[in-house]
Design a protein around this motif. Structure first.
Motif, PDB file in Angstrom:
ATOM      1  N   GLY A  66      54.220   1.745  30.151  1.00 36.41           N
ATOM      2  CA  GLY A  66      55.410   1.948  29.341  1.00 36.41           C
ATOM      3  C   GLY A  66      56.646   1.361  29.975  1.00 36.41           C
ATOM      4  O   GLY A  66      56.661   0.206  30.419  1.00 36.41           O
ATOM      5  N   SER A  67      57.688   2.188  30.032  1.00 35.53           N
ATOM      6  CA  SER A  67      58.964   1.780  30.634  1.00 35.53           C
ATOM      7  C   SER A  67      59.383   2.892  31.592  1.00 35.53           C
ATOM      8  O   SER A  67      60.493   3.410  31.509  1.00 35.53           O
ATOM      9  CB  SER A  67      60.017   1.548  29.554  1.00 35.53           C
ATOM     10  N   THR A  68      58.483   3.251  32.472  1.00 37.40           N
ATOM     11  CA  THR A  68      58.677   4.408  33.338  1.00 37.40           C
ATOM     12  C   THR A  68      59.270   3.999  34.677  1.00 37.40           C
ATOM     13  O   THR A  68      58.755   3.111  35.356  1.00 37.40           O
ATOM     14  CB  THR A  68      57.344   5.142  33.563  1.00 37.40           C
ATOM     15  N   PRO A  74      60.992  -4.098  24.420  1.00 36.37           N
ATOM     16  CA  PRO A  74      59.775  -4.913  24.313  1.00 36.37           C
ATOM     17  C   PRO A  74      58.720  -4.582  25.374  1.00 36.37           C
ATOM     18  O   PRO A  74      57.833  -5.388  25.628  1.00 36.37           O
ATOM     19  CB  PRO A  74      60.323  -6.325  24.537  1.00 36.37           C
ATOM     20  N   PHE A  75      58.818  -3.418  25.995  1.00 30.09           N
ATOM     21  CA  PHE A  75      57.878  -3.072  27.069  1.00 30.09           C
ATOM     22  C   PHE A  75      56.563  -2.528  26.533  1.00 30.09           C
ATOM     23  O   PHE A  75      55.487  -2.954  26.967  1.00 30.09           O
ATOM     24  CB  PHE A  75      58.521  -2.045  28.011  1.00 30.09           C
ATOM     25  N   SER A  76      56.666  -1.592  25.605  1.00 30.94           N
ATOM     26  CA  SER A  76      55.468  -0.898  25.127  1.00 30.94           C
ATOM     27  C   SER A  76      55.786  -0.285  23.775  1.00 30.94           C
ATOM     28  O   SER A  76      56.671   0.567  23.670  1.00 30.94           O
ATOM     29  CB  SER A  76      55.080   0.185  26.139  1.00 30.94           C
ATOM     30  N   GLY A 117      49.393  -1.928  13.733  1.00 31.70           N
ATOM     31  CA  GLY A 117      49.605  -0.768  14.592  1.00 31.70           C
ATOM     32  C   GLY A 117      49.019  -0.897  15.973  1.00 31.70           C
ATOM     33  O   GLY A 117      48.880   0.098  16.701  1.00 31.70           O
ATOM     34  N   LYS A 118      48.711  -2.130  16.380  1.00 30.34           N
ATOM     35  CA  LYS A 118      48.137  -2.346  17.705  1.00 30.34           C
ATOM     36  C   LYS A 118      49.231  -2.289  18.767  1.00 30.34           C
ATOM     37  O   LYS A 118      50.305  -2.858  18.591  1.00 30.34           O
ATOM     38  CB  LYS A 118      47.440  -3.703  17.754  1.00 30.34           C
ATOM     39  N   PRO A 119      48.997  -1.608  19.884  1.00 31.15           N
ATOM     40  CA  PRO A 119      49.996  -1.569  20.959  1.00 31.15           C
ATOM     41  C   PRO A 119      50.259  -2.967  21.515  1.00 31.15           C
ATOM     42  O   PRO A 119      49.351  -3.799  21.605  1.00 31.15           O
ATOM     43  CB  PRO A 119      49.360  -0.659  22.007  1.00 31.15           C
ATOM     44  N   ALA A 120      51.506  -3.209  21.893  1.00 32.47           N
ATOM     45  CA  ALA A 120      51.887  -4.512  22.417  1.00 32.47           C
ATOM     46  C   ALA A 120      53.076  -4.335  23.346  1.00 32.47           C
ATOM     47  O   ALA A 120      53.654  -3.252  23.455  1.00 32.47           O
ATOM     48  CB  ALA A 120      52.234  -5.471  21.269  1.00 32.47           C
ATOM     49  N   GLY A 121      53.448  -5.417  24.043  1.00 32.04           N
ATOM     50  CA  GLY A 121      54.620  -5.396  24.906  1.00 32.04           C
ATOM     51  C   GLY A 121      54.343  -5.936  26.291  1.00 32.04           C
ATOM     52  O   GLY A 121      53.193  -6.198  26.679  1.00 32.04           O
ATOM     53  N   TYR A 122      55.403  -6.115  27.036  1.00 31.68           N
ATOM     54  CA  TYR A 122      55.345  -6.645  28.402  1.00 31.68           C
ATOM     55  C   TYR A 122      54.457  -5.777  29.292  1.00 31.68           C
ATOM     56  O   TYR A 122      53.554  -6.282  29.970  1.00 31.68           O
ATOM     57  CB  TYR A 122      56.765  -6.697  28.942  1.00 31.68           C
ATOM     58  N   SER A 123      54.699  -4.468  29.299  1.00 30.22           N
ATOM     59  CA  SER A 123      53.916  -3.573  30.152  1.00 30.22           C
ATOM     60  C   SER A 123      52.458  -3.516  29.711  1.00 30.22           C
ATOM     61  O   SER A 123      51.559  -3.417  30.556  1.00 30.22           O
ATOM     62  CB  SER A 123      54.518  -2.165  30.127  1.00 30.22           C
ATOM     63  N   VAL A 124      52.234  -3.575  28.413  1.00 30.15           N
ATOM     64  CA  VAL A 124      50.866  -3.553  27.892  1.00 30.15           C
ATOM     65  C   VAL A 124      50.121  -4.815  28.337  1.00 30.15           C
ATOM     66  O   VAL A 124      48.958  -4.748  28.747  1.00 30.15           O
ATOM     67  CB  VAL A 124      50.867  -3.419  26.354  1.00 30.15           C
TER      68      VAL A 124
END
Length: 303
Positions: free
Chosen positions: A112-114, A50-52, A60-67
Protein backbone atom coordinates in the motif's frame (compact mmCIF):
# COMPACT_ATOMS: atom_id res chain seq x y z
CA UNK A 1 -2.48 -43.71 45.74
CA UNK A 2 -5.66 -41.85 46.76
CA UNK A 3 -8.39 -40.87 44.30
CA UNK A 4 -7.81 -37.21 45.17
CA UNK A 5 -4.10 -37.48 44.26
CA UNK A 6 -4.93 -39.23 41.00
CA UNK A 7 -7.32 -36.41 40.08
CA UNK A 8 -4.65 -33.79 40.81
CA UNK A 9 -2.09 -35.62 38.65
CA UNK A 10 -4.61 -35.89 35.81
CA UNK A 11 -5.36 -32.17 35.98
CA UNK A 12 -1.65 -31.33 35.98
CA UNK A 13 -1.04 -33.53 32.95
CA UNK A 14 -3.95 -31.96 31.07
CA UNK A 15 -2.71 -28.48 31.90
CA UNK A 16 0.78 -29.29 30.62
CA UNK A 17 -0.61 -30.81 27.44
CA UNK A 18 -2.54 -27.60 26.72
CA UNK A 19 0.18 -25.13 27.61
CA UNK A 20 3.37 -26.77 26.37
CA UNK A 21 2.66 -26.70 22.61
CA UNK A 22 1.68 -23.01 22.75
CA UNK A 23 4.88 -21.95 24.48
CA UNK A 24 7.04 -24.09 22.22
CA UNK A 25 5.29 -23.21 18.97
CA UNK A 26 7.61 -21.59 16.42
CA UNK A 27 6.50 -18.62 14.31
CA UNK A 28 4.71 -19.65 11.12
CA UNK A 29 7.03 -20.00 8.11
CA UNK A 30 5.16 -18.16 5.39
CA UNK A 31 7.52 -19.31 2.64
CA UNK A 32 6.96 -22.95 3.63
CA UNK A 33 3.19 -22.42 3.60
CA UNK A 34 3.34 -20.69 0.21
CA UNK A 35 5.31 -23.65 -1.14
CA UNK A 36 2.71 -26.05 0.19
CA UNK A 37 -0.45 -24.13 -0.82
CA UNK A 38 0.90 -22.53 -4.02
CA UNK A 39 -0.86 -19.32 -2.96
CA UNK A 40 -0.05 -15.90 -1.48
CA UNK A 41 -2.39 -13.14 -0.32
CA UNK A 42 -1.49 -9.51 -0.89
CA UNK A 43 -3.11 -6.73 1.11
CA UNK A 44 -3.97 -3.73 -1.08
CA UNK A 45 -5.68 -0.40 -0.56
CA UNK A 46 -8.94 0.55 -2.21
CA UNK A 47 -8.02 4.09 -3.26
CA UNK A 48 -4.40 4.97 -2.41
CA UNK A 49 -3.71 6.00 -6.01
CA UNK A 50 -1.15 5.74 -7.56
CA UNK A 51 0.39 3.37 -4.99
CA UNK A 52 -2.35 0.83 -4.43
CA UNK A 53 -5.94 0.94 -5.63
CA UNK A 54 -8.79 -1.08 -7.09
CA UNK A 55 -8.84 -0.23 -10.80
CA UNK A 56 -12.48 0.10 -11.78
CA UNK A 57 -11.48 0.52 -15.43
CA UNK A 58 -9.77 -2.87 -15.36
CA UNK A 59 -12.48 -5.04 -13.86
CA UNK A 60 -11.68 -4.10 -10.26
CA UNK A 61 -8.19 -5.57 -10.42
CA UNK A 62 -5.70 -4.12 -7.90
CA UNK A 63 -3.02 -1.93 -9.45
CA UNK A 64 -0.40 0.69 -8.58
CA UNK A 65 3.27 1.30 -7.90
CA UNK A 66 3.34 -0.71 -4.66
CA UNK A 67 1.34 -3.53 -6.22
CA UNK A 68 3.83 -3.76 -9.11
CA UNK A 69 6.69 -4.03 -6.62
CA UNK A 70 4.87 -6.75 -4.68
CA UNK A 71 4.24 -8.66 -7.90
CA UNK A 72 7.98 -8.50 -8.59
CA UNK A 73 8.45 -10.08 -5.14
CA UNK A 74 5.93 -12.78 -6.11
CA UNK A 75 8.01 -13.62 -9.20
CA UNK A 76 11.11 -13.92 -7.00
CA UNK A 77 9.20 -16.21 -4.61
CA UNK A 78 8.22 -18.45 -7.53
CA UNK A 79 11.85 -18.65 -8.59
CA UNK A 80 13.16 -19.28 -5.08
CA UNK A 81 10.63 -22.05 -4.44
CA UNK A 82 10.87 -23.43 -8.00
CA UNK A 83 7.13 -23.03 -8.52
CA UNK A 84 5.69 -22.96 -12.02
CA UNK A 85 2.52 -21.25 -10.83
CA UNK A 86 1.60 -19.22 -7.76
CA UNK A 87 -1.98 -18.14 -7.10
CA UNK A 88 -2.00 -14.44 -6.14
CA UNK A 89 -4.99 -13.50 -4.02
CA UNK A 90 -5.88 -9.94 -3.03
CA UNK A 91 -7.62 -8.49 -0.02
CA UNK A 92 -8.41 -4.80 0.42
CA UNK A 93 -7.43 -3.35 3.79
CA UNK A 94 -8.06 0.04 5.36
CA UNK A 95 -5.48 2.12 7.17
CA UNK A 96 -6.63 0.96 10.58
CA UNK A 97 -6.88 -2.76 9.75
CA UNK A 98 -3.78 -3.35 7.61
CA UNK A 99 -1.52 -4.34 10.53
CA UNK A 100 -4.12 -6.49 12.36
CA UNK A 101 -4.90 -8.38 9.14
CA UNK A 102 -1.20 -8.95 8.56
CA UNK A 103 -0.68 -10.21 12.11
CA UNK A 104 -3.70 -12.51 11.92
CA UNK A 105 -2.46 -14.13 8.71
CA UNK A 106 -5.29 -12.81 6.52
CA UNK A 107 -2.65 -11.24 4.27
CA UNK A 108 1.00 -12.17 3.73
CA UNK A 109 2.37 -8.86 2.42
CA UNK A 110 0.86 -5.38 2.63
CA UNK A 111 1.28 -3.49 -0.63
CA UNK A 112 0.00 0.00 0.00
CA UNK A 113 1.22 3.42 1.07
CA UNK A 114 2.35 2.52 4.56
CA UNK A 115 4.96 4.58 6.38
CA UNK A 116 7.75 2.75 8.16
CA UNK A 117 7.59 4.06 11.74
CA UNK A 118 9.36 3.11 14.96
CA UNK A 119 6.03 2.37 16.61
CA UNK A 120 4.96 0.03 13.79
CA UNK A 121 8.35 -1.72 13.83
CA UNK A 122 7.34 -3.12 17.21
CA UNK A 123 4.62 -5.14 15.46
CA UNK A 124 5.67 -5.73 11.84
CA UNK A 125 8.70 -5.92 9.54
CA UNK A 126 9.37 -3.45 6.73
CA UNK A 127 11.13 -3.88 3.42
CA UNK A 128 13.50 -1.27 1.97
CA UNK A 129 12.07 2.22 1.47
CA UNK A 130 10.32 2.42 -1.92
CA UNK A 131 9.13 6.06 -1.81
CA UNK A 132 9.53 9.03 0.52
CA UNK A 133 6.56 11.34 1.06
CA UNK A 134 5.88 14.12 3.55
CA UNK A 135 2.75 15.11 5.45
CA UNK A 136 1.28 18.35 4.12
CA UNK A 137 -2.19 19.87 3.96
CA UNK A 138 -4.46 20.19 0.96
CA UNK A 139 -6.55 23.37 1.00
CA UNK A 140 -8.82 25.30 -1.38
CA UNK A 141 -6.90 27.64 -3.64
CA UNK A 142 -6.59 31.06 -2.04
CA UNK A 143 -6.40 29.64 1.50
CA UNK A 144 -3.33 30.85 3.39
CA UNK A 145 -1.29 27.81 4.47
CA UNK A 146 2.29 28.99 4.62
CA UNK A 147 3.01 27.78 8.18
CA UNK A 148 1.36 25.38 10.58
CA UNK A 149 0.03 28.36 12.54
CA UNK A 150 -2.23 29.18 9.59
CA UNK A 151 -4.29 26.11 10.55
CA UNK A 152 -5.47 27.92 13.70
CA UNK A 153 -9.26 27.90 13.86
CA UNK A 154 -9.59 25.42 10.97
CA UNK A 155 -11.19 21.99 10.99
CA UNK A 156 -8.59 19.61 9.55
CA UNK A 157 -9.49 16.21 8.10
CA UNK A 158 -7.32 13.15 8.68
CA UNK A 159 -7.75 9.47 7.78
CA UNK A 160 -8.18 6.88 10.51
CA UNK A 161 -5.00 4.92 11.18
CA UNK A 162 -2.73 7.24 9.18
CA UNK A 163 0.40 8.79 10.65
CA UNK A 164 -1.19 12.18 10.00
CA UNK A 165 -3.91 11.33 12.55
CA UNK A 166 -1.31 10.84 15.28
CA UNK A 167 0.74 13.87 14.21
CA UNK A 168 -2.18 16.29 13.99
CA UNK A 169 -3.42 15.15 17.42
CA UNK A 170 -0.02 16.08 18.86
CA UNK A 171 0.16 19.39 17.00
CA UNK A 172 -3.23 20.55 18.24
CA UNK A 173 -2.06 19.99 21.80
CA UNK A 174 1.28 21.74 21.55
CA UNK A 175 1.48 23.92 18.45
CA UNK A 176 -1.77 25.14 16.95
CA UNK A 177 -5.41 25.45 17.99
CA UNK A 178 -7.14 23.54 15.22
CA UNK A 179 -9.92 20.93 15.28
CA UNK A 180 -9.10 17.47 13.94
CA UNK A 181 -11.87 15.44 12.30
CA UNK A 182 -11.18 11.75 11.64
CA UNK A 183 -12.61 10.03 8.55
CA UNK A 184 -12.65 6.33 7.74
CA UNK A 185 -10.54 6.74 4.59
CA UNK A 186 -8.94 9.23 2.22
CA UNK A 187 -11.93 9.37 -0.12
CA UNK A 188 -14.27 10.44 2.67
CA UNK A 189 -11.83 13.07 3.92
CA UNK A 190 -11.36 14.40 0.39
CA UNK A 191 -15.13 14.63 -0.16
CA UNK A 192 -15.45 16.62 3.07
CA UNK A 193 -12.80 19.05 1.85
CA UNK A 194 -14.56 19.48 -1.47
CA UNK A 195 -17.90 19.97 0.28
CA UNK A 196 -16.41 22.61 2.58
CA UNK A 197 -17.20 20.82 5.82
CA UNK A 198 -13.47 20.86 6.61
CA UNK A 199 -10.98 23.57 5.65
CA UNK A 200 -7.89 21.38 5.18
CA UNK A 201 -6.93 17.74 4.70
CA UNK A 202 -3.66 16.55 6.27
CA UNK A 203 -2.10 13.52 4.60
CA UNK A 204 1.00 12.43 2.69
CA UNK A 205 1.61 14.88 -0.15
CA UNK A 206 1.84 12.15 -2.78
CA UNK A 207 -1.60 10.80 -1.85
CA UNK A 208 -3.10 14.30 -1.78
CA UNK A 209 -1.74 15.02 -5.26
CA UNK A 210 -3.11 11.70 -6.45
CA UNK A 211 -6.58 12.45 -5.08
CA UNK A 212 -6.62 15.90 -6.65
CA UNK A 213 -5.49 14.48 -10.00
CA UNK A 214 -7.99 11.63 -10.07
CA UNK A 215 -10.82 13.98 -9.16
CA UNK A 216 -9.66 16.66 -11.64
CA UNK A 217 -9.39 19.18 -8.82
CA UNK A 218 -5.86 20.52 -9.41
CA UNK A 219 -7.22 23.96 -10.31
CA UNK A 220 -9.31 24.19 -7.15
CA UNK A 221 -6.99 22.72 -4.51
CA UNK A 222 -3.35 23.34 -3.59
CA UNK A 223 -0.79 21.96 -1.13
CA UNK A 224 0.23 24.07 1.84
CA UNK A 225 3.82 25.32 1.91
CA UNK A 226 4.94 23.57 5.11
CA UNK A 227 6.00 19.93 5.53
CA UNK A 228 5.34 18.20 8.85
CA UNK A 229 7.19 14.92 8.45
CA UNK A 230 9.36 12.54 6.44
CA UNK A 231 7.30 9.46 5.48
CA UNK A 232 9.27 6.49 4.04
CA UNK A 233 6.89 3.99 2.44
CA UNK A 234 7.68 0.27 2.51
CA UNK A 235 6.14 -3.16 1.97
CA UNK A 236 5.09 -4.81 5.25
CA UNK A 237 5.44 -8.44 6.34
CA UNK A 238 4.89 -10.20 9.64
CA UNK A 239 7.52 -9.54 12.27
CA UNK A 240 10.24 -12.23 12.35
CA UNK A 241 9.07 -13.64 9.00
CA UNK A 242 12.71 -13.59 7.96
CA UNK A 243 12.59 -15.89 4.93
CA UNK A 244 9.84 -13.91 3.23
CA UNK A 245 11.41 -10.56 4.12
CA UNK A 246 14.73 -11.75 2.67
CA UNK A 247 12.95 -12.19 -0.67
CA UNK A 248 11.46 -8.68 -0.41
CA UNK A 249 14.90 -7.23 0.35
CA UNK A 250 16.54 -9.15 -2.49
CA UNK A 251 13.87 -8.21 -5.05
CA UNK A 252 13.87 -4.48 -4.32
CA UNK A 253 17.65 -4.40 -4.05
CA UNK A 254 17.90 -5.88 -7.54
CA UNK A 255 15.32 -3.46 -8.99
CA UNK A 256 17.15 -0.51 -7.50
CA UNK A 257 20.67 -1.60 -8.49
CA UNK A 258 19.67 -2.47 -12.07
CA UNK A 259 17.62 0.74 -12.46
CA UNK A 260 14.58 -1.36 -13.36
CA UNK A 261 12.83 0.78 -10.77
CA UNK A 262 12.98 3.80 -13.09
CA UNK A 263 10.38 2.72 -15.69
CA UNK A 264 8.13 1.42 -12.90
CA UNK A 265 8.35 4.82 -11.20
CA UNK A 266 7.66 6.74 -14.43
CA UNK A 267 4.68 4.50 -15.19
CA UNK A 268 2.87 5.72 -12.07
CA UNK A 269 4.27 9.15 -11.22
CA UNK A 270 5.10 10.78 -14.55
CA UNK A 271 1.84 10.65 -16.48
CA UNK A 272 -0.65 12.97 -18.15
CA UNK A 273 -2.64 13.03 -14.90
CA UNK A 274 0.17 13.26 -12.37
CA UNK A 275 3.73 14.56 -12.26
CA UNK A 276 5.86 13.73 -9.21
CA UNK A 277 9.55 13.69 -10.16
CA UNK A 278 11.80 11.44 -8.10
CA UNK A 279 12.61 13.38 -4.94
CA UNK A 280 16.07 13.53 -3.40
CA UNK A 281 15.19 11.23 -0.47
CA UNK A 282 13.49 8.70 -2.75
CA UNK A 283 16.48 8.69 -5.10
CA UNK A 284 18.85 8.19 -2.16
CA UNK A 285 16.72 5.25 -1.04
CA UNK A 286 17.18 3.67 -4.47
CA UNK A 287 20.95 4.31 -4.40
CA UNK A 288 21.41 3.16 -0.79
CA UNK A 289 18.52 0.88 0.25
CA UNK A 290 17.55 1.46 3.87
CA UNK A 291 14.80 0.82 6.40
CA UNK A 292 14.97 4.06 8.38
CA UNK A 293 11.70 5.05 10.11
CA UNK A 294 9.82 8.27 9.52
CA UNK A 295 10.40 11.49 11.46
CA UNK A 296 7.95 14.14 12.68
CA UNK A 297 10.18 17.10 11.89
CA UNK A 298 8.18 19.78 13.66
CA UNK A 299 7.90 17.78 16.88
CA UNK A 300 11.41 16.35 16.71
CA UNK A 301 10.68 12.64 17.22
CA UNK A 302 10.38 9.39 15.28
CA UNK A 303 6.90 8.51 14.10
Amino acid sequence: MTCRLLRLLALAAASFALSAPASAQAPADTMARIHQTRAITLGVRESAWPFSFVDAQNGGKPAGYSVDLCLAVVEEIKSALKLKDLDVKYRTVSGSERIPKLESGEIDLECGSTTNTKARQERVAFGPTMFVAGIRVLVPKGTKADTVQDLAGMTVAVSKGATSEKLMAQLTVSEVKATVKVFDNNDEAFKALRAGTVKAFAQDDSLLLGLAARNKAQDALVLGNFVLSVEPYAIMARKNDTALMAVVDRTLGRLYASREIDPIYRKWFMTDQLSIPVGRLTRESFSRPNKEPGVAMMLGYSL
